[in-house]
Design a protein around this motif. Structure first.
Motif, PDB file in Angstrom:
ATOM      1  N   VAL A  48       0.794  -1.164   0.085  1.00  0.00           N
ATOM      2  CA  VAL A  48      -0.070  -0.150   0.079  1.00  0.00           C
ATOM      3  C   VAL A  48       0.895   1.387   0.086  1.00  0.00           C
ATOM      4  CG1 VAL A  48      -1.663   1.442   1.415  1.00  0.00           C
ATOM      5  CG2 VAL A  48      -1.933  -1.034   1.134  1.00  0.00           C
ATOM      6  N   VAL A  49       0.754   2.177  -1.119  1.00  0.00           N
ATOM      7  CA  VAL A  49       1.848   2.921  -1.191  1.00  0.00           C
ATOM      8  C   VAL A  49       0.978   4.595  -0.909  1.00  0.00           C
ATOM      9  CG1 VAL A  49       3.578   4.142  -2.963  1.00  0.00           C
ATOM     10  CG2 VAL A  49       3.093   1.575  -2.879  1.00  0.00           C
ATOM     11  N   THR A  50       1.336   5.458  -0.265  1.00  0.00           N
ATOM     12  CA  THR A  50       0.869   6.523   0.010  1.00  0.00           C
ATOM     13  C   THR A  50       1.557   7.449  -1.112  1.00  0.00           C
ATOM     14  OG1 THR A  50       0.531   6.143   2.245  1.00  0.00           O
ATOM     15  CG2 THR A  50       0.185   8.374   1.669  1.00  0.00           C
ATOM     16  N   LYS A  51       0.647   8.005  -1.928  1.00  0.00           N
ATOM     17  CA  LYS A  51       1.271   8.985  -2.799  1.00  0.00           C
ATOM     18  C   LYS A  51       0.590  10.225  -2.678  1.00  0.00           C
ATOM     19  CE  LYS A  51       3.409   9.148  -6.883  1.00  0.00           C
ATOM     20  NZ  LYS A  51       4.837   8.723  -7.162  1.00  0.00           N
ATOM     21  N   SER A  52      -0.343  10.445  -1.980  1.00  0.00           N
ATOM     22  CA  SER A  52      -0.953  11.699  -1.425  1.00  0.00           C
ATOM     23  C   SER A  52       0.449  12.332  -0.628  1.00  0.00           C
ATOM     24  CB  SER A  52      -2.012  11.636  -0.639  1.00  0.00           C
ATOM     25  OG  SER A  52      -3.032  10.855  -1.117  1.00  0.00           O
ATOM     26  N   THR A  53       0.090  13.800  -0.538  1.00  0.00           N
ATOM     27  CA  THR A  53       1.133  14.555   0.538  1.00  0.00           C
ATOM     28  C   THR A  53       0.469  14.404   1.901  1.00  0.00           C
ATOM     29  OG1 THR A  53       1.786  15.899  -1.331  1.00  0.00           O
ATOM     30  CG2 THR A  53       1.971  16.704   0.800  1.00  0.00           C
ATOM     31  N   VAL A  54       1.198  13.908   2.689  1.00  0.00           N
ATOM     32  CA  VAL A  54       0.793  13.701   4.213  1.00  0.00           C
ATOM     33  C   VAL A  54       1.615  14.154   5.171  1.00  0.00           C
ATOM     34  CG1 VAL A  54      -0.846  11.884   3.391  1.00  0.00           C
ATOM     35  CG2 VAL A  54       1.653  11.170   4.051  1.00  0.00           C
ATOM     36  N   PRO A  55       1.276  14.516   6.300  1.00  0.00           N
ATOM     37  CA  PRO A  55       2.338  14.932   7.443  1.00  0.00           C
ATOM     38  C   PRO A  55       3.249  13.706   7.946  1.00  0.00           C
ATOM     39  CG  PRO A  55      -0.073  15.818   7.714  1.00  0.00           C
ATOM     40  CD  PRO A  55      -0.177  14.568   6.637  1.00  0.00           C
ATOM     41  N   VAL A  56       4.114  13.852   8.581  1.00  0.00           N
ATOM     42  CA  VAL A  56       5.328  12.952   8.905  1.00  0.00           C
ATOM     43  C   VAL A  56       4.343  12.238  10.145  1.00  0.00           C
ATOM     44  CG1 VAL A  56       7.238  12.458  10.356  1.00  0.00           C
ATOM     45  CG2 VAL A  56       6.975  14.433   8.741  1.00  0.00           C
ATOM     46  N   GLY A  57       4.449  10.737   9.779  1.00  0.00           N
ATOM     47  CA  GLY A  57       3.712   9.834  10.864  1.00  0.00           C
ATOM     48  C   GLY A  57       2.459   9.413  10.373  1.00  0.00           C
ATOM     49  N   THR A  58       2.017   9.836   8.968  1.00  0.00           N
ATOM     50  CA  THR A  58       0.530   9.211   8.503  1.00  0.00           C
ATOM     51  C   THR A  58       0.826   7.799   8.107  1.00  0.00           C
ATOM     52  OG1 THR A  58       0.237  11.530   7.545  1.00  0.00           O
ATOM     53  CG2 THR A  58      -0.896   9.633   6.791  1.00  0.00           C
ATOM     54  N   GLY A  59       1.911   7.530   7.567  1.00  0.00           N
ATOM     55  CA  GLY A  59       2.087   6.227   7.130  1.00  0.00           C
ATOM     56  C   GLY A  59       1.898   5.105   8.341  1.00  0.00           C
ATOM     57  N   ASP A  60       2.654   5.495   9.369  1.00  0.00           N
ATOM     58  CA  ASP A  60       2.396   4.637  10.882  1.00  0.00           C
ATOM     59  C   ASP A  60       0.797   4.561  11.053  1.00  0.00           C
ATOM     60  OD1 ASP A  60       5.092   5.199  10.682  1.00  0.00           O
ATOM     61  OD2 ASP A  60       5.202   6.347  12.392  1.00  0.00           O
ATOM     62  N   GLU A  61       0.108   5.543  11.019  1.00  0.00           N
ATOM     63  CA  GLU A  61      -1.457   5.356  11.174  1.00  0.00           C
ATOM     64  C   GLU A  61      -2.177   4.645  10.102  1.00  0.00           C
ATOM     65  OE1 GLU A  61      -5.022   6.058  13.196  1.00  0.00           O
ATOM     66  OE2 GLU A  61      -2.658   6.093  13.841  1.00  0.00           O
ATOM     67  N   VAL A  62      -1.755   4.833   8.859  1.00  0.00           N
ATOM     68  CA  VAL A  62      -2.280   3.958   7.905  1.00  0.00           C
ATOM     69  C   VAL A  62      -2.062   2.484   8.334  1.00  0.00           C
ATOM     70  CG1 VAL A  62      -2.089   3.310   5.585  1.00  0.00           C
ATOM     71  CG2 VAL A  62      -2.400   5.796   6.045  1.00  0.00           C
ATOM     72  N   ALA A  63      -0.697   2.264   8.363  1.00  0.00           N
ATOM     73  CA  ALA A  63      -0.434   0.764   8.991  1.00  0.00           C
ATOM     74  C   ALA A  63      -1.327   0.195   9.960  1.00  0.00           C
ATOM     75  CB  ALA A  63       1.000   0.653   9.138  1.00  0.00           C
ATOM     76  N   ARG A  64      -1.324   1.278  11.211  1.00  0.00           N
ATOM     77  CA  ARG A  64      -2.101   0.907  12.463  1.00  0.00           C
ATOM     78  C   ARG A  64      -3.886   0.454  11.933  1.00  0.00           C
ATOM     79  NH1 ARG A  64      -5.773   1.971  15.537  1.00  0.00           N
ATOM     80  NH2 ARG A  64      -6.129   3.953  14.226  1.00  0.00           N
ATOM     81  N   ILE A  65      -4.353   1.446  11.057  1.00  0.00           N
ATOM     82  CA  ILE A  65      -5.619   1.157  10.730  1.00  0.00           C
ATOM     83  C   ILE A  65      -5.876  -0.187   9.888  1.00  0.00           C
ATOM     84  CG2 ILE A  65      -7.437   2.011   9.046  1.00  0.00           C
ATOM     85  CD1 ILE A  65      -6.461   4.919   9.738  1.00  0.00           C
ATOM     86  N   ILE A  66      -4.925  -0.582   9.134  1.00  0.00           N
ATOM     87  CA  ILE A  66      -5.040  -1.620   8.132  1.00  0.00           C
ATOM     88  C   ILE A  66      -4.926  -2.907   9.155  1.00  0.00           C
ATOM     89  CG2 ILE A  66      -3.972  -3.087   6.422  1.00  0.00           C
ATOM     90  CD1 ILE A  66      -3.331  -0.530   4.944  1.00  0.00           C
ATOM     91  N   ALA A  67      -3.875  -2.754  10.111  1.00  0.00           N
ATOM     92  CA  ALA A  67      -3.899  -3.932  10.920  1.00  0.00           C
ATOM     93  C   ALA A  67      -5.073  -4.257  11.815  1.00  0.00           C
ATOM     94  CB  ALA A  67      -2.544  -3.782  11.652  1.00  0.00           C
ATOM     95  N   ALA A  68      -5.481  -2.937  12.237  1.00  0.00           N
ATOM     96  CA  ALA A  68      -6.740  -3.240  13.076  1.00  0.00           C
ATOM     97  C   ALA A  68      -7.825  -3.501  12.533  1.00  0.00           C
ATOM     98  CB  ALA A  68      -7.237  -1.873  13.792  1.00  0.00           C
ATOM     99  N   GLU A  69      -7.978  -2.992  10.979  1.00  0.00           N
ATOM    100  CA  GLU A  69      -9.321  -3.922  10.290  1.00  0.00           C
ATOM    101  C   GLU A  69      -8.902  -4.980   9.751  1.00  0.00           C
ATOM    102  OE1 GLU A  69     -11.988  -1.645   9.358  1.00  0.00           O
ATOM    103  OE2 GLU A  69     -11.545  -0.106  10.709  1.00  0.00           O
ATOM    104  N   ASN A  70      -7.740  -5.487   9.262  1.00  0.00           N
ATOM    105  CA  ASN A  70      -7.559  -6.760   8.906  1.00  0.00           C
ATOM    106  C   ASN A  70      -6.273  -7.208   9.543  1.00  0.00           C
ATOM    107  OD1 ASN A  70      -7.408  -8.924   7.283  1.00  0.00           O
ATOM    108  ND2 ASN A  70      -7.507  -7.906   5.392  1.00  0.00           N
ATOM    109  N   PRO A  71      -6.307  -7.949  10.595  1.00  0.00           N
ATOM    110  CA  PRO A  71      -5.145  -8.480  11.308  1.00  0.00           C
ATOM    111  C   PRO A  71      -4.375  -9.587  10.467  1.00  0.00           C
ATOM    112  CG  PRO A  71      -7.153  -8.351  12.829  1.00  0.00           C
ATOM    113  CD  PRO A  71      -7.736  -7.988  11.439  1.00  0.00           C
ATOM    114  N   ASN A  72      -4.827 -10.024   9.503  1.00  0.00           N
ATOM    115  CA  ASN A  72      -4.355 -11.233   8.967  1.00  0.00           C
ATOM    116  C   ASN A  72      -3.781 -10.782   7.609  1.00  0.00           C
ATOM    117  OD1 ASN A  72      -5.135 -12.913  10.953  1.00  0.00           O
ATOM    118  ND2 ASN A  72      -7.049 -13.425   9.869  1.00  0.00           N
TER     119      ASN A  72
END
Length: 461
Positions: free
Chosen positions: A117-141
């Motif tokens: 999953v590649v973030t192309k949007s311009t996002v603040p520092v640490g957004t990738g960490d939150e995206v990873a957390r959301i995906i792990a929470a929504e789909n742990p496997n």
């Protein structure tokens, strides 16, 4: 490779089309069903030189498709790019990440097998960490890696920028992502495009730092232009002298009415907020934002001054509305503040832009739109060149003057030269160039000009 592009706006569409042109199988996804239907019919929602032709060629070749059905497309993809908007959040200026996080949740529910999953949007520092957390929470496997891959596309030259980039920045936290991203960009890598791998947070900050630095260059030369106006120096020669220094470079040293567009305004504001949140204030960036906002309003005052101090009841013609040429983007365009400032002083506005008038109609009130520069000039008490479209670079000056009620020309991009304008009978104003203030010397040689000036000074003693 099979690639899904979540978001079919400016960045997503250009990126998806160019990746398809490399030979990848790309599907562009968007929740806006009307936009998707238009793209399927070959109707491009934005103006970008060369984009329509690339969409047509790659759609016909079967490498590019469009859909608003997310699940199946994401599940079948090796790489999923997130290219949704991150506008300034209303009220506080922070980047609005709601679209990014909504995309992350939808992607998480659709993943099948190992996926980047590649973030192309311009996002603040640490957004990738939150995206990873959301995906792990929504789909742990889910077997997924989150990567940052910021875009560096100039509107009006986006395809060239994508295919011949200065650099490709990729932020990773797992070495497995390196091989996949190298394959995505393999056609460029073989052409020696520098592929820079960093940490994910570093990649996120590179984008903001780059845009803020360029915005500061623009703002710096604009302030130098103001100083040139008051000291008799020439800002174009100052910029040339600076730009010849390899440490500085010539780009983004062109005086103008201030920066606008989809990136600089929101990204400088977001970086300033990031600095405040992390107790590392970005004082230079904050000053850049303030100076740029003041400059747009100052341009209206400059136009009023060129018209003798009063524009009430007068018709002012505006040449160029978009924030830069070769785009139809009106976001934060200097023309908006300039026009509103003139209207506040009682001016009537007529305007023309080669591509931006449809977008301008949505943000401007009480403006009459014309179909050419010459139609704008008819009966105008002044013309103002705001956006340096090629169509405005070689205007028939004699024809313009014959159409105007008063021959006043305000050049906010320094496209023309004062001697030429004065020779055609114009009262001419530009930015940071002393020759505009000395029409009596226009067309004379340097020695004759100096002699004439000395004569005037002597006569006045």
């Amino acid at each position: 490779m099979k690639i899904a592009m979540v978001g079919a706006g400016y960045v997503g569409l250009v990126t998806g089309v160019c990746l398809a042109d490399f030979g990848h199988e790309v599907i562009c996804l968007d929740r806006d069903a009307d936009k998707i239907r238009a793209l399927q019919d070959g109707i491009i929602p934005i103006y970008e030189p060369g984009l329509a032709e690339l969409v047509k060629a790659n759609t016909e070749a079967g490498r590019l498709s469009f859909s608003h059905e997310m699940k199946a497309a994401i599940g079948a993809s090796d790489v999923v790019f997130v290219a949704v908007g991150t506008p300034s959040r209303r009220g506080d200026g922070h980047a609005d990440l709601s679209y990014v996080y909504a995309a992350a949740r939808e992607i998480a529910a659709s993943l099948e097998g190992f996926t980047l999953v590649v973030t192309k949007s311009t996002v603040p520092v640490g957004t990738g960490d939150e995206v990873a957390r959301i995906i792990a929470a929504e789909n742990p496997n889910a077997d997924v890696l989150v990567v940052s891959n910021p875009e560096f596309l100039r509107e009006g030259a986006a395809i060239e920028d994508f295919k011949r980039p200065d650099r490709i920045v990729v932020g990773i936290e797992d070495e497995r992502a390196r091989a996949v991203m190298t394959e995505v960009y393999r056609p460029l890598y073989l052409n020696q495009a520098p592929l820079l791998f960093t940490s994910r947070r570093t990649a996120e900050l590179i984008k903001y730092a780059a845009n803020a630095f360029l915005a500061m260059k623009v703002t710096f030369i604009n302030e130098i232009a103001d100083l040139c106006d008051r000291t008799g120096a020439d800002v174009q020669q100052v910029a040339q002298g600076m730009g010849l220094d390899k440490r500085i470079g010539a780009k983004f040293l062109h005086a103008g009415p201030g920066y606008g567009g989809s990136c600089f305004p929101k990204d400088t504001l977001a970086l300033a907020k990031i600095g405040q949140d992390n107790d590392a204030p970005m004082r230079l960036v904050e000053a850049t934002i303030a100076v740029n906002e003041q400059r747009k309003r100052a341009m209206a005052r400059k136009i009023v001054a060129a018209c003798g101090g009063d524009v009430r009841g007068r018709t002012i013609g505006i040449l160029g509305l978009t924030f830069k040429p070769n785009t139809d983007d009106m976001r934060e365009a200097p023309s908006i503040d300039i026009i509103r400032g003139l209207q506040d002083r009682g001016a009537r506005i007529v305007a023309f832009d080669p591509q931006g008038m449809a977008a301008a109609e949505a943000v401007l009130d009480d403006v009459r739109f014309a179909d050419s520069a010459y139609a704008v000039a008819e009966g105008a008490d002044a013309l103002v060149l705001v956006t340096e479209w090629n169509a405005f670079r070689s205007l028939d000056l004699a024809r313009l003057k014959s159409l105007m009620a008063a021959p006043v020309f305000v050049d906010l991009r320094n496209v023309y030269r004062a001697p030429e304008m004065v020779r055609h009978g114009f009262t001419y104003a530009s930015l940071g160039r002393p020759d505009a203030a000395m029409p009596a010397l226009a067309g004379q040689g340097e020695a004759a000009g100096i002699e004439a000036l000395l004569g005037e000074l002597t006569a006045g003693t």
